[in-house]
Design a protein around this motif. Structure first.
Motif, PDB file in Angstrom:
ATOM      1  N   LEU A 175       0.833  -1.204   0.000  1.00  0.00           N
ATOM      2  CA  LEU A 175       0.000   0.000   0.000  1.00  0.00           C
ATOM      3  C   LEU A 175       0.870   1.257   0.000  1.00  0.00           C
ATOM      4  O   LEU A 175       0.604   2.216  -0.731  1.00  0.00           O
ATOM      5  N   LEU A 176       1.900   1.257   0.835  1.00  0.00           N
ATOM      6  CA  LEU A 176       2.781   2.421   0.926  1.00  0.00           C
ATOM      7  C   LEU A 176       3.506   2.653  -0.402  1.00  0.00           C
ATOM      8  O   LEU A 176       3.558   3.780  -0.916  1.00  0.00           O
ATOM      9  N   VAL A 177       4.069   1.587  -0.971  1.00  0.00           N
ATOM     10  CA  VAL A 177       4.805   1.730  -2.221  1.00  0.00           C
ATOM     11  C   VAL A 177       3.870   2.133  -3.356  1.00  0.00           C
ATOM     12  O   VAL A 177       4.238   2.920  -4.236  1.00  0.00           O
ATOM     13  N   SER A 178       2.632   1.632  -3.334  1.00  0.00           N
ATOM     14  CA  SER A 178       1.667   1.998  -4.368  1.00  0.00           C
ATOM     15  C   SER A 178       1.344   3.485  -4.329  1.00  0.00           C
ATOM     16  O   SER A 178       1.154   4.121  -5.374  1.00  0.00           O
ATOM     17  N   LEU A 179       1.286   4.052  -3.118  1.00  0.00           N
ATOM     18  CA  LEU A 179       1.055   5.483  -2.994  1.00  0.00           C
ATOM     19  C   LEU A 179       2.179   6.282  -3.648  1.00  0.00           C
ATOM     20  O   LEU A 179       1.945   7.264  -4.359  1.00  0.00           O
ATOM     21  N   VAL A 180       3.415   5.839  -3.390  1.00  0.00           N
ATOM     22  CA  VAL A 180       4.562   6.528  -3.978  1.00  0.00           C
ATOM     23  C   VAL A 180       4.545   6.373  -5.492  1.00  0.00           C
ATOM     24  O   VAL A 180       4.805   7.332  -6.230  1.00  0.00           O
ATOM     25  N   GLU A 182       1.949   5.964  -7.407  1.00  0.00           N
ATOM     26  CA  GLU A 182       0.841   6.728  -7.981  1.00  0.00           C
ATOM     27  C   GLU A 182       1.096   8.231  -7.992  1.00  0.00           C
ATOM     28  O   GLU A 182       0.792   8.922  -8.966  1.00  0.00           O
ATOM     29  N   HIS A 183       1.670   8.754  -6.890  1.00  0.00           N
ATOM     30  CA  HIS A 183       1.769  10.199  -6.739  1.00  0.00           C
ATOM     31  C   HIS A 183       3.162  10.775  -6.990  1.00  0.00           C
ATOM     32  O   HIS A 183       3.289  11.980  -7.200  1.00  0.00           O
ATOM     33  N   VAL A 184       4.181   9.930  -6.946  1.00  0.00           N
ATOM     34  CA  VAL A 184       5.553  10.446  -7.073  1.00  0.00           C
ATOM     35  C   VAL A 184       6.220   9.971  -8.357  1.00  0.00           C
ATOM     36  O   VAL A 184       6.954  10.723  -8.996  1.00  0.00           O
ATOM     37  N   LEU A 185       5.966   8.723  -8.740  1.00  0.00           N
ATOM     38  CA  LEU A 185       6.657   8.144  -9.889  1.00  0.00           C
ATOM     39  C   LEU A 185       5.713   7.941 -11.063  1.00  0.00           C
ATOM     40  O   LEU A 185       5.753   6.912 -11.736  1.00  0.00           O
ATOM     41  N   ARG A 186       4.864   8.906 -11.306  1.00  0.00           N
ATOM     42  CA  ARG A 186       3.925   8.809 -12.418  1.00  0.00           C
ATOM     43  C   ARG A 186       4.659   9.052 -13.731  1.00  0.00           C
ATOM     44  O   ARG A 186       5.307  10.072 -13.914  1.00  0.00           O
ATOM     45  N   VAL A 187       4.543   8.082 -14.634  1.00  0.00           N
ATOM     46  CA  VAL A 187       5.160   8.197 -15.960  1.00  0.00           C
ATOM     47  C   VAL A 187       4.116   7.794 -16.989  1.00  0.00           C
ATOM     48  O   VAL A 187       3.425   6.792 -16.823  1.00  0.00           O
ATOM     49  N   GLY A 188       4.002   8.563 -18.040  1.00  0.00           N
ATOM     50  CA  GLY A 188       3.034   8.245 -19.076  1.00  0.00           C
ATOM     51  C   GLY A 188       3.327   6.915 -19.738  1.00  0.00           C
ATOM     52  O   GLY A 188       4.484   6.502 -19.870  1.00  0.00           O
ATOM     53  N   ALA A 189       2.278   6.232 -20.175  1.00  0.00           N
ATOM     54  CA  ALA A 189       2.448   4.932 -20.821  1.00  0.00           C
ATOM     55  C   ALA A 189       3.326   5.062 -22.057  1.00  0.00           C
ATOM     56  O   ALA A 189       3.082   5.901 -22.920  1.00  0.00           O
ATOM     57  N   LEU A 193      12.179   7.378 -20.174  1.00  0.00           N
ATOM     58  CA  LEU A 193      12.759   8.147 -19.082  1.00  0.00           C
ATOM     59  C   LEU A 193      14.101   8.719 -19.511  1.00  0.00           C
ATOM     60  O   LEU A 193      14.941   8.005 -20.059  1.00  0.00           O
ATOM     61  N   ASN A 194      14.303  10.009 -19.257  1.00  0.00           N
ATOM     62  CA  ASN A 194      15.609  10.575 -19.535  1.00  0.00           C
ATOM     63  C   ASN A 194      16.537  10.310 -18.351  1.00  0.00           C
ATOM     64  O   ASN A 194      16.130   9.773 -17.323  1.00  0.00           O
ATOM     65  N   ASP A 195      17.794  10.696 -18.497  1.00  0.00           N
ATOM     66  CA  ASP A 195      18.788  10.390 -17.469  1.00  0.00           C
ATOM     67  C   ASP A 195      18.428  11.027 -16.127  1.00  0.00           C
ATOM     68  O   ASP A 195      18.646  10.435 -15.059  1.00  0.00           O
ATOM     69  N   GLU A 196      17.886  12.243 -16.166  1.00  0.00           N
ATOM     70  CA  GLU A 196      17.512  12.921 -14.921  1.00  0.00           C
ATOM     71  C   GLU A 196      16.400  12.175 -14.202  1.00  0.00           C
ATOM     72  O   GLU A 196      16.422  12.024 -12.977  1.00  0.00           O
ATOM     73  N   GLU A 197      15.435  11.652 -14.971  1.00  0.00           N
ATOM     74  CA  GLU A 197      14.328  10.909 -14.360  1.00  0.00           C
ATOM     75  C   GLU A 197      14.794   9.571 -13.816  1.00  0.00           C
ATOM     76  O   GLU A 197      14.285   9.089 -12.797  1.00  0.00           O
ATOM     77  N   VAL A 198      15.750   8.941 -14.501  1.00  0.00           N
ATOM     78  CA  VAL A 198      16.320   7.682 -14.003  1.00  0.00           C
ATOM     79  C   VAL A 198      17.004   7.910 -12.662  1.00  0.00           C
ATOM     80  O   VAL A 198      16.841   7.136 -11.712  1.00  0.00           O
ATOM     81  N   ALA A 199      17.769   9.002 -12.558  1.00  0.00           N
ATOM     82  CA  ALA A 199      18.448   9.325 -11.298  1.00  0.00           C
ATOM     83  C   ALA A 199      17.439   9.596 -10.196  1.00  0.00           C
ATOM     84  O   ALA A 199      17.613   9.171  -9.052  1.00  0.00           O
ATOM     85  N   ARG A 200      16.368  10.303 -10.526  1.00  0.00           N
ATOM     86  CA  ARG A 200      15.323  10.600  -9.535  1.00  0.00           C
ATOM     87  C   ARG A 200      14.635   9.312  -9.105  1.00  0.00           C
ATOM     88  O   ARG A 200      14.341   9.112  -7.925  1.00  0.00           O
ATOM     89  N   VAL A 205      13.536   5.319  -4.854  1.00  0.00           N
ATOM     90  CA  VAL A 205      13.534   3.916  -4.422  1.00  0.00           C
ATOM     91  C   VAL A 205      14.441   3.725  -3.215  1.00  0.00           C
ATOM     92  O   VAL A 205      14.100   3.018  -2.264  1.00  0.00           O
ATOM     93  N   ALA A 206      15.622   4.370  -3.246  1.00  0.00           N
ATOM     94  CA  ALA A 206      16.547   4.248  -2.120  1.00  0.00           C
ATOM     95  C   ALA A 206      15.951   4.842  -0.845  1.00  0.00           C
ATOM     96  O   ALA A 206      16.173   4.322   0.256  1.00  0.00           O
ATOM     97  N   ARG A 207      15.178   5.919  -0.963  1.00  0.00           N
ATOM     98  CA  ARG A 207      14.585   6.561   0.209  1.00  0.00           C
ATOM     99  C   ARG A 207      13.365   5.808   0.727  1.00  0.00           C
ATOM    100  O   ARG A 207      12.937   6.019   1.868  1.00  0.00           O
ATOM    101  N   LEU A 208      12.813   4.924  -0.077  1.00  0.00           N
ATOM    102  CA  LEU A 208      11.640   4.164   0.356  1.00  0.00           C
ATOM    103  C   LEU A 208      11.960   3.238   1.514  1.00  0.00           C
ATOM    104  O   LEU A 208      11.125   3.000   2.380  1.00  0.00           O
TER     105      LEU A 208
END
Length: 250
Positions: A175-180, A182-189, A193-200, A205-208
């Motif tokens: 549930l917790l990871v699904s929230l992240v 849905e609201h933090v790692l939203r990427v269009g179908a 991903l560019n390099d900046e988005e990969v780093a983010r 994921v590391a902070r999870l």
């Protein structure tokens, strides 16, 4: 970062060596690192292998999985992709696995250590075979089980509890990871991903891990403070009632 031989990798992912080789032959799984004549796999390979198995279980064909993996890798090196997967596959346990022998387990659990209970512990991944000995991935869980058995709880019931507890914690963590997601790692179908988005993505994921651990530990502490008095309060009242004997007679 963990290192695996091919049989160790297959066992950790819950599949067979043959399947691992099939996925490699179809370019779904990156080749291992060579160390002399040895083929060495990493946590990133384990994560990729689990993703492949998950997609196969959901009905994707090899060609579809290959297309998705190729799209994911498009525009960046294999090292970049494995870097993200290593973050996802890194062991987040704060405790080092503990090697225990069969005599040590007998000393811990006494007559409760039956062959059936050993098989159940292996099935639940509470223990793993390591030659003639065993490895406890979570020594804290092993010690908690020993304490409960010493208190008088049958080991079979402790294993029931461990299984239910893992299912409940998995559900809450999801549930917790699904929230992240849905609201933090939203990427269009289909979006790349560019390099900046990969780093983010790697950073999130590391902070999870500490976030999930902190939330679960805090919730467990609050629950214990509330539930223990609620469940044991009546027994405590009986013990404190004047004139009450151990068998409840006045």
């Amino acid at each position: 970062m963990s290192e695996y031989r091919i049989d160790d990798l297959a066992r950790a992912a819950g599949t067979t060596v043959r399947n691992v080789r099939v996925y490699q032959d179809r370019d779904l799984l990156p080749p291992p690192r060579r160390q002399g004549r040895r083929a060495i796999y990493s946590d990133a390979h384990l994560v990729r292998l689990r993703l492949i198995m998950n997609m196969l279980e959901r009905g994707y064909a090899f060609a579809q999985i290959h297309e998705m993996v190729s799209a994911w890798e498009s525009g960046r090196s294999l090292a970049d992709v494995l870097g993200v997967e290593e973050v996802m596959g890194r062991s987040w346990a704060e405790q080092a696995p503990k090697v225990v022998s069969l005599p040590q387990l007998r000393e811990m659990f006494g007559g409760e250590l039956t062959q059936r209970n050993i098989r159940r512990a292996l099935d639940q991944k509470l223990l793993e075979r390591w030659g003639a000995r065993f490895v406890a991935p979570s020594p804290q869980l092993l010690e908690a089980g020993r304490e409960l058995v010493q208190l008088g709880v049958p080991l079979a019931r402790v294993l029931d509890l461990a299984e239910q507890l893992q299912q409940d914690v998995d559900r809450v963590s999801a549930l917790l990871v699904s929230l992240v997601r849905e609201h933090v790692l939203r990427v269009g179908a289909g979006a790349a991903l560019n390099d900046e988005e990969v780093a983010r993505f790697s950073d999130v994921v590391a902070r999870l891990r500490p976030l999930a651990m902190s939330a679960l530990n805090a919730a467990a502490a609050r629950s214990a403070e509330r539930i223990i008095p609620e469940v044991l309060g009546d027994r405590l009242a009986e013990l404190l009632e004047p004139g009450t004997t151990s068998d409840g007679a006045h």
